[in-house]
Design a protein around this motif. Structure first.
Motif, PDB file in Angstrom:
ATOM      1  N   LEU A 188      66.099  -6.389  16.838  1.00 47.24           N
ATOM      2  CA  LEU A 188      65.082  -7.443  16.875  1.00 47.24           C
ATOM      3  C   LEU A 188      63.681  -6.851  17.025  1.00 47.24           C
ATOM      4  O   LEU A 188      62.720  -7.319  16.406  1.00 47.24           O
ATOM      5  N   HIS A 189      63.572  -5.829  17.857  1.00 46.53           N
ATOM      6  CA  HIS A 189      62.288  -5.153  18.057  1.00 46.53           C
ATOM      7  C   HIS A 189      61.797  -4.546  16.743  1.00 46.53           C
ATOM      8  O   HIS A 189      60.630  -4.708  16.359  1.00 46.53           O
ATOM      9  N   SER A 190      62.691  -3.870  16.037  1.00 45.18           N
ATOM     10  CA  SER A 190      62.320  -3.243  14.760  1.00 45.18           C
ATOM     11  C   SER A 190      61.882  -4.288  13.736  1.00 45.18           C
ATOM     12  O   SER A 190      60.921  -4.070  12.980  1.00 45.18           O
ATOM     13  N   LYS A 191      62.557  -5.436  13.720  1.00 45.58           N
ATOM     14  CA  LYS A 191      62.179  -6.501  12.781  1.00 45.58           C
ATOM     15  C   LYS A 191      60.785  -7.036  13.093  1.00 45.58           C
ATOM     16  O   LYS A 191      60.008  -7.347  12.178  1.00 45.58           O
ATOM     17  N   ALA A 192      60.464  -7.153  14.385  1.00 41.96           N
ATOM     18  CA  ALA A 192      59.132  -7.640  14.769  1.00 41.96           C
ATOM     19  C   ALA A 192      58.051  -6.651  14.340  1.00 41.96           C
ATOM     20  O   ALA A 192      56.991  -7.045  13.837  1.00 41.96           O
ATOM     21  N   LEU A 193      58.307  -5.359  14.529  1.00 44.45           N
ATOM     22  CA  LEU A 193      57.352  -4.334  14.094  1.00 44.45           C
ATOM     23  C   LEU A 193      57.160  -4.385  12.580  1.00 44.45           C
ATOM     24  O   LEU A 193      56.038  -4.267  12.075  1.00 44.45           O
ATOM     25  N   GLN A 194      58.267  -4.578  11.865  1.00 47.49           N
ATOM     26  CA  GLN A 194      58.202  -4.679  10.405  1.00 47.49           C
ATOM     27  C   GLN A 194      57.338  -5.872   9.991  1.00 47.49           C
ATOM     28  O   GLN A 194      56.528  -5.782   9.063  1.00 47.49           O
ATOM     29  N   LYS A 195      57.483  -6.987  10.718  1.00 49.69           N
ATOM     30  CA  LYS A 195      56.723  -8.192  10.386  1.00 49.69           C
ATOM     31  C   LYS A 195      55.226  -7.966  10.606  1.00 49.69           C
ATOM     32  O   LYS A 195      54.389  -8.435   9.819  1.00 49.69           O
ATOM     33  N   ILE A 196      54.874  -7.245  11.664  1.00 49.78           N
ATOM     34  CA  ILE A 196      53.460  -6.948  11.925  1.00 49.78           C
ATOM     35  C   ILE A 196      52.895  -6.047  10.835  1.00 49.78           C
ATOM     36  O   ILE A 196      51.800  -6.292  10.302  1.00 49.78           O
ATOM     37  N   ILE A 197      53.632  -5.005  10.476  1.00 48.05           N
ATOM     38  CA  ILE A 197      53.149  -4.075   9.446  1.00 48.05           C
ATOM     39  C   ILE A 197      53.040  -4.781   8.097  1.00 48.05           C
ATOM     40  O   ILE A 197      52.061  -4.597   7.358  1.00 48.05           O
ATOM     41  N   GLU A 198      54.016  -5.618   7.772  1.00 50.21           N
ATOM     42  CA  GLU A 198      53.937  -6.386   6.523  1.00 50.21           C
ATOM     43  C   GLU A 198      52.730  -7.322   6.545  1.00 50.21           C
ATOM     44  O   GLU A 198      52.043  -7.499   5.528  1.00 50.21           O
ATOM     45  N   GLY A 199      52.458  -7.928   7.713  1.00 54.30           N
ATOM     46  CA  GLY A 199      51.310  -8.823   7.830  1.00 54.30           C
ATOM     47  C   GLY A 199      49.996  -8.088   7.642  1.00 54.30           C
ATOM     48  O   GLY A 199      49.095  -8.569   6.940  1.00 54.30           O
ATOM     49  N   MET A 200      49.872  -6.914   8.267  1.00 54.39           N
ATOM     50  CA  MET A 200      48.643  -6.131   8.104  1.00 54.39           C
ATOM     51  C   MET A 200      48.466  -5.699   6.655  1.00 54.39           C
ATOM     52  O   MET A 200      47.361  -5.762   6.102  1.00 54.39           O
ATOM     53  N   ALA A 201      49.561  -5.267   6.034  1.00 55.30           N
ATOM     54  CA  ALA A 201      49.488  -4.826   4.639  1.00 55.30           C
ATOM     55  C   ALA A 201      49.079  -5.978   3.728  1.00 55.30           C
ATOM     56  O   ALA A 201      48.258  -5.813   2.810  1.00 55.30           O
ATOM     57  N   SER A 202      49.633  -7.163   3.992  1.00 51.92           N
ATOM     58  CA  SER A 202      49.291  -8.337   3.189  1.00 51.92           C
ATOM     59  C   SER A 202      47.814  -8.681   3.320  1.00 51.92           C
ATOM     60  O   SER A 202      47.139  -8.992   2.334  1.00 51.92           O
ATOM     61  N   GLN A 203      47.279  -8.599   4.546  1.00 51.95           N
ATOM     62  CA  GLN A 203      45.881  -8.971   4.762  1.00 51.95           C
ATOM     63  C   GLN A 203      44.901  -7.925   4.245  1.00 51.95           C
ATOM     64  O   GLN A 203      43.705  -8.209   4.123  1.00 51.95           O
ATOM     65  N   LEU A 204      45.378  -6.729   3.954  1.00 49.74           N
ATOM     66  CA  LEU A 204      44.504  -5.763   3.283  1.00 49.74           C
ATOM     67  C   LEU A 204      44.039  -6.304   1.937  1.00 49.74           C
ATOM     68  O   LEU A 204      42.959  -5.970   1.449  1.00 49.74           O
ATOM     69  N   GLU A 205      44.860  -7.170   1.345  1.00 48.86           N
ATOM     70  CA  GLU A 205      44.540  -7.742   0.036  1.00 48.86           C
ATOM     71  C   GLU A 205      44.032  -9.178   0.129  1.00 48.86           C
ATOM     72  O   GLU A 205      43.265  -9.635  -0.702  1.00 48.86           O
ATOM     73  N   GLU A 206      44.440  -9.894   1.193  1.00 48.13           N
ATOM     74  CA  GLU A 206      44.229 -11.342   1.235  1.00 48.13           C
ATOM     75  C   GLU A 206      42.800 -11.747   1.573  1.00 48.13           C
ATOM     76  O   GLU A 206      42.225 -12.637   0.944  1.00 48.13           O
TER      77      GLU A 206
END
Length: 622
Positions: free
Chosen positions: A26-44
């Motif tokens: 669960l911890h790893s999934k949360a970290l993945q979600k944060i990194i995906e969110g940051m990566a998405s906002q680099l473009e958004e």
């Protein structure tokens, strides 16, 4: 993005494991979600999103992972990273350099001095600040919250990169868009009266002061016309153009009076925004200044307290991202004691009483820890120095009486100090105390209700907002204290997480209403153990009554409809039970005087679930 996210995630997990943080699934999934969110906002480029991951689970480590991946993949993204503490940013820059990011690609902006021969302190940083010219062509910029919020800071000094704006701002900790000003009406009136008296006594024939005195009289009349009103806008006259150096003139007229609130009122007249009068704190003028530029519209907010603090949730521009990542605190024990804990109470005990029982009790706790577990470091939290008086020095003096050969600089085998002191206000951004297995809280910082009212109105973007509706103000004041407690506790060993559980940690906590704090932090400290501390020097009876009141509340909340009907066979009430029936069924071992005193405490400490009407407990709202 196909390569960025996996590389950032791989580096993040590696860093956490290197520092003994072992993420579960669960911890790893949360970290993945944060990194995906940051990566998405680099473009958004269009959102402010808060990620409320618990303390110690790797929010800042995700930032290192992102920057590492951007650099190593040669991607043309530029990022601003902002934190509250200068030294936290200095440490992040050092960490990024350790990650292989060249120093010339990392900008650092702060206002402290730098001297390589001096240790970091309130005025000195461990790394020098860069110039704005140096920052302009560096893709990664580290800048303090205060620097961004300062009215003299030019936004392009940190947000501009190669003639365009940067892709993303990462904001470490809570994003509060501005700051409230709260001024005592009584203090302002006293200062005005002192100034007028000074004019009449010393300068009545001096025309230099006549314009100022007329201006002060206008303010006084406006205040008097609002007497008895609450939460209303106040329009003050503009500062007359013929008045120069107004603060200096006030100092010439006023003696033996604190004029800070009056001078702050003058300063408010130079800013846009509404002034309001509210009844809180015996009458206050509140004002809110927007400090975070609206242009910063693409922000990732990494804030463990986001779901705890009411103030952050009033901001309509912030979206909250759900992270399914529970952290168990079953290894955290909070030993609470019910006693006065405000600044005035604590300072009276520590600075004005020769044989304070509270000082003796705190020293007794430290003595016990050092005697029973001499190699386990502890962290003591208290209020900042007042003049030349320090809580830290009072404690050290008392401990020297108890342990004449005590060494306050002794360290454990890893070189960490055993006895550590910190002050409220430093509970964010400090990660150097995770070796401390014991925390002691001497009070807990309390924000003025009028200040919090100003913050609610300002954060919501609505100065007309009714702060008393549904107990908004009382709830926000409590949650600000709870936020401070949560963050300060999380500086200690419970910050470290292994397979979803915190490390063993004990916190000793003095507070006037610990049950309220417990209720507020239950969601961020799930499974934590709360125990009443048995005092040696202080009166335990009030704490005992509070503990019984808590058990009463827990028992009432655990009763089923069938239980209520069994206790009310004639009326079949399902939301009501007599105090006598509850005591007879579940608290027969509680003495009569303890029961009656506990009911009085119950009324004060647990008003949100149940209330006592006559001789019965009744579910609130029924």
């Amino acid at each position: 993005m196909d390569r960025l996210i996996p590389l950032a995630m791989h580096h993040t997990l590696g860093l956490l494991q290197k520092h003994n943080n072992k993420p579960n699934q669960l911890h790893s999934k949360a970290l993945q979600k944060i990194i995906e969110g940051m990566a998405s906002q680099l473009e958004e480029n269009t959102a402010r999103r808060a990620y409320p991951l618990a303390c110690g689970l790797g929010k800042t480590t995700c930032v290192r992972g992102l920057i590492f991946a951007i650099h190593n993949l040669g991607l043309n993204y530029s990022v601003v990273i902002s934190a509250g503490q200068v030294e936290a940013l200095c440490n992040l820059k050092k960490d990024l350099i350790d990650d292989g990011i060249p120093e010339e690609l990392i900008g650092l902006l702060h206002s402290k001095h730098y001297n390589p021969e001096k240790e970091p302190d309130e005025s000195h940083a461990s790394l020098p600040s860069n110039t704005e010219d140096q920052i302009e062509n560096r893709p990664f910029v580290l800048v303090t919250h205060n620097k961004i919020k300062h009215h003299n800071t030019w936004i392009e000094s940190y947000y501009g990169y190669k003639d365009k704006r940067r892709n993303l701002v990462i904001w470490d900790e809570s994003l509060l868009s501005g700051n409230a000003i709260s001024l005592s009406v009584l203090n302002i009136k006293n200062s005005i009266d002192s100034a007028i008296n000074g004019y009449e006594y010393k300068f009545e024939t001096n025309e230099l002061f006549s314009a100022l005195v007329n201006f002060l009289n206008q303010i006084k009349l406006i205040f008097e016309s609002k007497k008895g009103m609450d939460d209303i806008a106040i329009k003050l006259p503009d500062l007359p153009s013929e008045i120069f150096n107004i603060n200096q003139q006030i100092d010439l007229l006023v003696t033996n009076n604190d004029t800070r609130d009056l001078k702050s009122l003058f300063e408010c007249l130079n800013y846009d925004g509404e002034l309001r009068y509210i009844k809180e704190d015996s009458g206050a003028i509140i004002h809110f200044r927007q400090l975070v530029p609206d242009e910063l519209d693409n922000i990732v907010i990494l804030d463990a307290s986001h779901c705890l603090r009411a103030l952050t949730q009033f901001d309509p521009t912030i979206e909250s991202v759900t992270l399914d990542c529970p952290k168990s605190y079953e290894n955290l024990t909070i030993k609470y004691f019910k006693s006065g804990a405000g600044r005035n109470t604590i300072e009276n005990e520590f600075f004005h009483k020769e044989n304070s029982k509270l000082v003796a009790e705190v020293a007794e706790i430290i003595f016990f820890i050092l005697a029973q577990k001499p190699k386990e470091p502890l962290l003591i939290w208290g209020y900042k120095k007042k003049g030349n008086k320090s809580i830290e020095e009072v404690i050290k003096k008392k401990l020297r009486e108890m342990i004449p050969d005590i060494d306050f600089d002794v360290t454990d085998r890893n070189g960490n100090k055993i006895i550590n002191f910190q002050t409220f206000g430093n509970e964010l951004g400090l990660n150097g105390y995770t070796h401390c297995k014991h925390s002691i809280f001497i009070g807990l910082l309390y924000l003025k209700r009028s200040y919090v009212a100003g913050m609610i109105k300002g954060q919501s973007g609505n100065m007309d907002k009714d702060v008393n509706e549904n107990n908004l103000l009382s709830d926000a004041v409590l949650k600000e204290q709870a936020h401070l407690f949560y963050q300060a506790v999380s500086r200690g060993s419970s910050r470290i997480t292994e397979d979803g559980q915190c490390k063993e940690h004990t916190a000793y906590f003095f507070h006037s209403n610990p049950s309220n704090i417990k209720r507020a932090v239950n969601d961020v400290f799930p499974q934590a153990n709360w125990e009443r501390y048995e005092s040696i020097h202080l009166n335990n009876e009030i704490g005992l009554y509070s503990e019984i009141a808590g058990r009463i509340n827990d028992k009432l909340n655990s009763l089923t409809e069938e239980d209520f009907i069994n206790h009310n066979p004639r009326t079949k009430f399902t939301r009501k039970i007599s105090t006598r029936a509850l005591k007879k069924a579940y608290f027969s071992n509680v003495e009569r005087h303890q029961w009656s005193n506990s009911l009085r405490v119950f009324n004060d400490d647990y008003p949100w679930d149940w209330e006592i009407r006559g001789q019965s407990f009744v579910k609130s709202g029924h």
